[in-house]
Design an enzyme around this catalytic site. Structure first.
Site, PDB file in Angstrom:
ATOM      1  N   ASP A  99      16.577 -32.411  35.807  1.00  0.00           N
ATOM      2  CA  ASP A  99      17.533 -31.358  35.458  1.00  0.00           C
ATOM      3  C   ASP A  99      17.294 -30.244  36.480  1.00  0.00           C
ATOM      4  O   ASP A  99      16.295 -30.265  37.210  1.00  0.00           O
ATOM      5  CB  ASP A  99      17.259 -30.889  34.031  1.00  0.00           C
ATOM      6  CG  ASP A  99      18.061 -29.663  33.663  1.00  0.00           C
ATOM      7  OD1 ASP A  99      19.290 -29.688  33.818  1.00  0.00           O
ATOM      8  OD2 ASP A  99      17.448 -28.659  33.243  1.00  0.00           O
ATOM      9  N   GLU A 150      -2.249 -11.681  31.520  1.00  0.00           N
ATOM     10  CA  GLU A 150      -3.449 -10.853  31.660  1.00  0.00           C
ATOM     11  C   GLU A 150      -4.222 -11.148  32.941  1.00  0.00           C
ATOM     12  O   GLU A 150      -4.927 -12.134  33.021  1.00  0.00           O
ATOM     13  CB  GLU A 150      -4.364 -11.098  30.460  1.00  0.00           C
ATOM     14  CG  GLU A 150      -3.640 -11.023  29.128  1.00  0.00           C
ATOM     15  CD  GLU A 150      -4.411 -11.733  28.024  1.00  0.00           C
ATOM     16  OE1 GLU A 150      -5.646 -11.794  28.097  1.00  0.00           O
ATOM     17  OE2 GLU A 150      -3.758 -12.243  27.099  1.00  0.00           O
ATOM     18  N   ASP A 172      18.405 -26.201  36.148  1.00  0.00           N
ATOM     19  CA  ASP A 172      18.069 -24.894  35.584  1.00  0.00           C
ATOM     20  C   ASP A 172      16.967 -25.021  34.531  1.00  0.00           C
ATOM     21  O   ASP A 172      17.096 -25.786  33.575  1.00  0.00           O
ATOM     22  CB  ASP A 172      19.303 -24.254  34.946  1.00  0.00           C
ATOM     23  CG  ASP A 172      20.376 -23.962  35.975  1.00  0.00           C
ATOM     24  OD1 ASP A 172      20.114 -23.163  36.888  1.00  0.00           O
ATOM     25  OD2 ASP A 172      21.469 -24.549  35.877  1.00  0.00           O
ATOM     26  N   LEU A 192      -9.139  -8.853  37.417  1.00  0.00           N
ATOM     27  CA  LEU A 192      -9.538  -8.626  38.792  1.00  0.00           C
ATOM     28  C   LEU A 192     -11.055  -8.758  38.885  1.00  0.00           C
ATOM     29  O   LEU A 192     -11.786  -8.061  38.172  1.00  0.00           O
ATOM     30  CB  LEU A 192      -9.088  -7.245  39.278  1.00  0.00           C
ATOM     31  CG  LEU A 192      -7.614  -7.122  39.711  1.00  0.00           C
ATOM     32  CD1 LEU A 192      -6.661  -7.418  38.562  1.00  0.00           C
ATOM     33  CD2 LEU A 192      -7.334  -5.740  40.275  1.00  0.00           C
ATOM     34  N   GLY A 249      -3.009  -1.320  26.944  1.00  0.00           N
ATOM     35  CA  GLY A 249      -3.204  -2.539  26.160  1.00  0.00           C
ATOM     36  C   GLY A 249      -4.019  -2.263  24.919  1.00  0.00           C
ATOM     37  O   GLY A 249      -4.138  -1.125  24.471  1.00  0.00           O
TER      38      GLY A 249
END
Length: 430
Positions: A45, A359, A47, A362, A293
């Site tokens: 397919d 989320e 999309d 780093l 958050g």
């Protein structure tokens, strides 16, 4: 075009504290132990399966419906997904209670097409799509087809700047083909036609679909369907014993294992990850503002994460794409610096979240620095694993830290390390 709306588009996808993963809200992934016959063809397919057009379509649909004093609902999204445009708009009207005196499906389609005309080229590849297409093209004797509800003229616009999609298919069937008009998915006609064009028996064909209507069409055509739903928590044909053996459910194309289908295994893994960034067209780039958050990352897990505004993520990733990813990140408050980053996208039911979250962790000690309000840029180049459940908080924390170590090792590969210099990480974050 089809109407591949995503369930969670209108929600805020905050990047919450704590990279927590648990049971996916979509059906669990299940790979078949074997295929009843050799796979001779794979049919895609478009999309929601190969291209991420959902954000474009949903934004335009909301705009068009606003003009008629109504709003797009979750029920309308599910009723419309995967259908040819006129049928999709009619289903939307039926669910929303719009009458022919107020408007028509044809008028809604015309309005939406007028807006989308200049936007189709902006559609991006879904995670895993480019990797899988290249892999299948290298498989001797395997045929590749496309069966889409998209009108042929619109297909040309969607693939205008995507040479891979222009060249890789042995057969292409579109929703406005003369013999398919009025026979859109879930009617199996499109899949039967593409199989005939490739001279392949449907039983030797694998269909890859994201829409409930496409799943039903594929199995009724006699094909095996790899179902990667765009709608979270979709249970179409769940428990249907008659078709269970011909359905494989995944949460992302990145989970696909060719081996059970008798196809060659992928050979591009780095440290056990899927390094989709090895192909430049597959890299995911996200830029947005860091928002407040829950504080769970630092306080509960001891793993602080940045939390990014919703729309920045929903613009580039579909509602059902989940898992642990990795890449590079930069922050406007630290100009010129780039950090290795592990990135979780999912619902985090360990903390009973009702919203999909994204989320980034780093991998750097920032002390007590508060990033709220600053701009974060992410260049995502690989996938570590899907969502998983955990029996305890300790097990969760251990796995998160392991994800961090995997991220560091994978990004040490020179091909992925090179993205540390990506201009996207500097432009707009200085």
């Amino acid at each position: 075009h089809s109407f591949p709306f995503i369930h969670s588009f209108t929600r805020l996808v905050s990047l919450r504290h704590g990279m927590v993963q648990d049971v996916p809200k979509t059906a669990p992934s299940r790979m078949p132990s074997r295929m009843p016959s050799p796979v001779l063809a794979v049919v895609f397919d478009l999309d929601g399966t190969l291209l991420s057009t959902e954000a474009l379509i949903i934004n335009v649909a909301r705009t068009v419906l606003d003009l008629h004093g109504t709003q797009l609902t979750e029920e309308a999204l599910k009723a419309s997904i995967g259908k040819p445009p006129l049928e999709a708009w009619q289903s939307t009207m039926d669910v929303l209670g719009l009458t022919s005196e107020q408007t028509t499906a044809a008028e809604l389609y015309r309005r939406s097409e007028d807006i989308l005309e200049d936007l189709w080229h902006e559609a991006t590849y879904l995670p895993g799509a480019v990797r899988l297409l290249h892999h299948l093209r290298a498989h001797d004797g395997l045929k590749i087809g496309l069966a889409t509800s998209t009108p042929r003229a619109v297909l040309a616009k969607k693939t205008k700047n995507k040479p891979l999609l222009q060249d890789c298919f042995d057969a292409v069937v579109c929703g406005d083909d003369e013999d398919l008009r009025g026979r859109g998915k879930p009617d199996p006609a499109c899949f039967l036609k593409v199989c005939r064009q490739m001279d392949v028996d449907p039983g030797a064909c694998v269909v890859i679909e994201d829409a409930p209507s496409g799943l039903v069409a594929a199995v009724h055509a006699g094909c095996h369907c790899i179902y990667v739903p765009s709608i979270p928590n979709d249970a179409t044909l769940e428990g249907d014993e008659a078709h269970a053996s011909r359905i494989t459910r995944l949460t992302t194309l990145l989970e696909f294992d060719p081996a059970p289908f008798g196809l060659d295994a992928f050979g591009d893994g780095i440290e056990g990850t899927v390094p989709f960034g090895l192909n430049a067209d597959s890299v995911i780039r996200i830029r947005g503002q860091v928002v407040t958050g829950f504080g769970r990352g630092s306080k509960t897990l001891g793993i602080p994460t940045a939390n990014v505004e919703t729309m920045a993520v929903s613009k580039v990733l579909p509602g059902a794409a989940t898992g642990i990813f990795f890449g590079w990140a930069s922050l406007a408050c630290f100009p010129g610096e780039v950090y290795a980053t592990a990135l979780s996208i999912g619902w985090n039911p360990f903390f009973k979240n009702e919203e999909k979250t994204c989320e980034p962790w780093l991998l750097h000690d920032f002390g007590d620095t508060d990033f709220t309000g600053t701009t974060i840029a992410l260049v995502v180049v690989g996938w570590i694993r899907g969502e998983a459940n955990f029996e305890s908080m300790d097990a969760l924390i251990a796995r998160i830290r392991e994800d961090g170590e995997v991220t560091k090792r994978a990004l040490a590969d020179p091909r992925l390390c090179a993205y540390r210099e990506d201009e996207f990480l500097r432009h707009g974050c200085e």
